[in-house]
Scaffold this motif. Structure first.
Motif, PDB file in Angstrom:
ATOM      1  N   TYR A 148      33.833  35.547  39.355  1.00 56.13           N
ATOM      2  CA  TYR A 148      33.468  36.466  38.276  1.00 56.13           C
ATOM      3  C   TYR A 148      33.900  35.897  36.926  1.00 56.13           C
ATOM      4  O   TYR A 148      33.142  35.948  35.961  1.00 56.13           O
ATOM      5  CB  TYR A 148      34.121  37.835  38.490  1.00 56.13           C
ATOM      6  N   TYR A 149      35.113  35.375  36.857  1.00 55.25           N
ATOM      7  CA  TYR A 149      35.622  34.822  35.591  1.00 55.25           C
ATOM      8  C   TYR A 149      34.736  33.660  35.131  1.00 55.25           C
ATOM      9  O   TYR A 149      34.360  33.578  33.968  1.00 55.25           O
ATOM     10  CB  TYR A 149      37.070  34.354  35.761  1.00 55.25           C
ATOM     11  N   GLN A 150      34.391  32.786  36.049  1.00 54.66           N
ATOM     12  CA  GLN A 150      33.545  31.648  35.717  1.00 54.66           C
ATOM     13  C   GLN A 150      32.163  32.112  35.256  1.00 54.66           C
ATOM     14  O   GLN A 150      31.622  31.594  34.280  1.00 54.66           O
ATOM     15  CB  GLN A 150      33.410  30.718  36.925  1.00 54.66           C
ATOM     16  N   GLU A 151      31.606  33.097  35.939  1.00 50.11           N
ATOM     17  CA  GLU A 151      30.289  33.601  35.560  1.00 50.11           C
ATOM     18  C   GLU A 151      30.321  34.253  34.179  1.00 50.11           C
ATOM     19  O   GLU A 151      29.407  34.064  33.375  1.00 50.11           O
ATOM     20  CB  GLU A 151      29.777  34.596  36.607  1.00 50.11           C
ATOM     21  N   ILE A 195      28.410  42.007  33.095  1.00 48.61           N
ATOM     22  CA  ILE A 195      28.275  40.932  34.081  1.00 48.61           C
ATOM     23  C   ILE A 195      28.984  41.312  35.372  1.00 48.61           C
ATOM     24  O   ILE A 195      28.433  41.147  36.469  1.00 48.61           O
ATOM     25  CB  ILE A 195      28.807  39.597  33.516  1.00 48.61           C
ATOM     26  N   CYS A 196      30.194  41.833  35.267  1.00 50.38           N
ATOM     27  CA  CYS A 196      30.931  42.231  36.473  1.00 50.38           C
ATOM     28  C   CYS A 196      30.210  43.338  37.224  1.00 50.38           C
ATOM     29  O   CYS A 196      30.125  43.303  38.458  1.00 50.38           O
ATOM     30  CB  CYS A 196      32.352  42.655  36.117  1.00 50.38           C
ATOM     31  N   LEU A 197      29.677  44.314  36.512  1.00 47.81           N
ATOM     32  CA  LEU A 197      28.937  45.390  37.174  1.00 47.81           C
ATOM     33  C   LEU A 197      27.692  44.850  37.870  1.00 47.81           C
ATOM     34  O   LEU A 197      27.356  45.276  38.986  1.00 47.81           O
ATOM     35  CB  LEU A 197      28.560  46.475  36.166  1.00 47.81           C
ATOM     36  N   THR A 198      27.019  43.922  37.243  1.00 49.14           N
ATOM     37  CA  THR A 198      25.850  43.300  37.860  1.00 49.14           C
ATOM     38  C   THR A 198      26.234  42.545  39.130  1.00 49.14           C
ATOM     39  O   THR A 198      25.547  42.645  40.164  1.00 49.14           O
ATOM     40  CB  THR A 198      25.159  42.348  36.863  1.00 49.14           C
ATOM     41  N   GLU A 200      39.282  34.632  45.226  1.00 45.08           N
ATOM     42  CA  GLU A 200      38.018  33.884  45.241  1.00 45.08           C
ATOM     43  C   GLU A 200      36.943  34.615  44.428  1.00 45.08           C
ATOM     44  O   GLU A 200      36.254  34.009  43.608  1.00 45.08           O
ATOM     45  CB  GLU A 200      37.543  33.698  46.682  1.00 45.08           C
ATOM     46  N   ASP A 201      36.822  35.929  44.642  1.00 42.24           N
ATOM     47  CA  ASP A 201      35.868  36.709  43.863  1.00 42.24           C
ATOM     48  C   ASP A 201      36.233  36.711  42.384  1.00 42.24           C
ATOM     49  O   ASP A 201      35.371  36.582  41.518  1.00 42.24           O
ATOM     50  CB  ASP A 201      35.787  38.153  44.364  1.00 42.24           C
ATOM     51  N   PHE A 202      37.527  36.859  42.090  1.00 37.14           N
ATOM     52  CA  PHE A 202      37.971  36.843  40.697  1.00 37.14           C
ATOM     53  C   PHE A 202      37.572  35.535  40.020  1.00 37.14           C
ATOM     54  O   PHE A 202      37.052  35.546  38.902  1.00 37.14           O
ATOM     55  CB  PHE A 202      39.488  37.045  40.607  1.00 37.14           C
ATOM     56  N   ILE A 230      38.791  39.403  29.479  1.00 35.91           N
ATOM     57  CA  ILE A 230      37.963  38.952  30.605  1.00 35.91           C
ATOM     58  C   ILE A 230      38.724  39.094  31.921  1.00 35.91           C
ATOM     59  O   ILE A 230      38.186  39.591  32.913  1.00 35.91           O
ATOM     60  CB  ILE A 230      37.508  37.495  30.390  1.00 35.91           C
ATOM     61  N   ILE A 231      39.974  38.684  31.918  1.00 35.99           N
ATOM     62  CA  ILE A 231      40.794  38.776  33.132  1.00 35.99           C
ATOM     63  C   ILE A 231      40.944  40.219  33.578  1.00 35.99           C
ATOM     64  O   ILE A 231      40.796  40.541  34.762  1.00 35.99           O
ATOM     65  CB  ILE A 231      42.168  38.113  32.904  1.00 35.99           C
ATOM     66  N   LYS A 232      41.242  41.106  32.641  1.00 34.29           N
ATOM     67  CA  LYS A 232      41.439  42.521  32.963  1.00 34.29           C
ATOM     68  C   LYS A 232      40.190  43.114  33.616  1.00 34.29           C
ATOM     69  O   LYS A 232      40.274  43.805  34.627  1.00 34.29           O
ATOM     70  CB  LYS A 232      41.784  43.294  31.696  1.00 34.29           C
ATOM     71  N   ILE A 233      39.038  42.828  33.061  1.00 39.01           N
ATOM     72  CA  ILE A 233      37.795  43.379  33.604  1.00 39.01           C
ATOM     73  C   ILE A 233      37.460  42.758  34.957  1.00 39.01           C
ATOM     74  O   ILE A 233      37.105  43.458  35.903  1.00 39.01           O
ATOM     75  CB  ILE A 233      36.643  43.207  32.607  1.00 39.01           C
TER      76      ILE A 233
END
Length: 85
Positions: free
Chosen positions: A34-37, A66-69, A29-31, A17-20
């Motif tokens: 994204y991680y939480q989502e 999810i990250c791409l979305t 902040e974005d990381f 998850i972290i890598k992606i």
């Protein structure tokens, strides 16, 4: 999200998850967002895991999608704001 699910089903795969999330973000902040989502969506869709693949593969694909979305949503939001100015 129960702490049992988090510690048994997410923490062992947090490296994936972290890598992606790092690949698709450029700020802490974005990381964090994204991680939480990703973690939230894994929890919400855990019952949809059919076992056709390994759990780690499923986590990878879910995290990537999810990250791409989120990246697409962010681009749309930025484009919309720049056209408003």
């Amino acid at each position: 999200m129960s702490s049992d699910f988090y510690t048994t089903s997410i923490v062992p795969y947090s490296g994936i998850i972290i890598k992606i999330c790092r690949a698709y973000t450029d700020s802490q902040e974005d990381f964090d967002d994204y991680y939480q989502e990703v973690c939230l969506q894994i929890w919400k869709s855990k019952d949809q895991f059919r076992g056709d693949s390994k759990w780690s593969t499923w986590i990878y694909r879910l995290s990537l999608n999810i990250c791409l979305t989120l990246v697409r949503k962010k681009k749309k939001h930025v484009s919309f704001l720049t056209t408003m100015l």
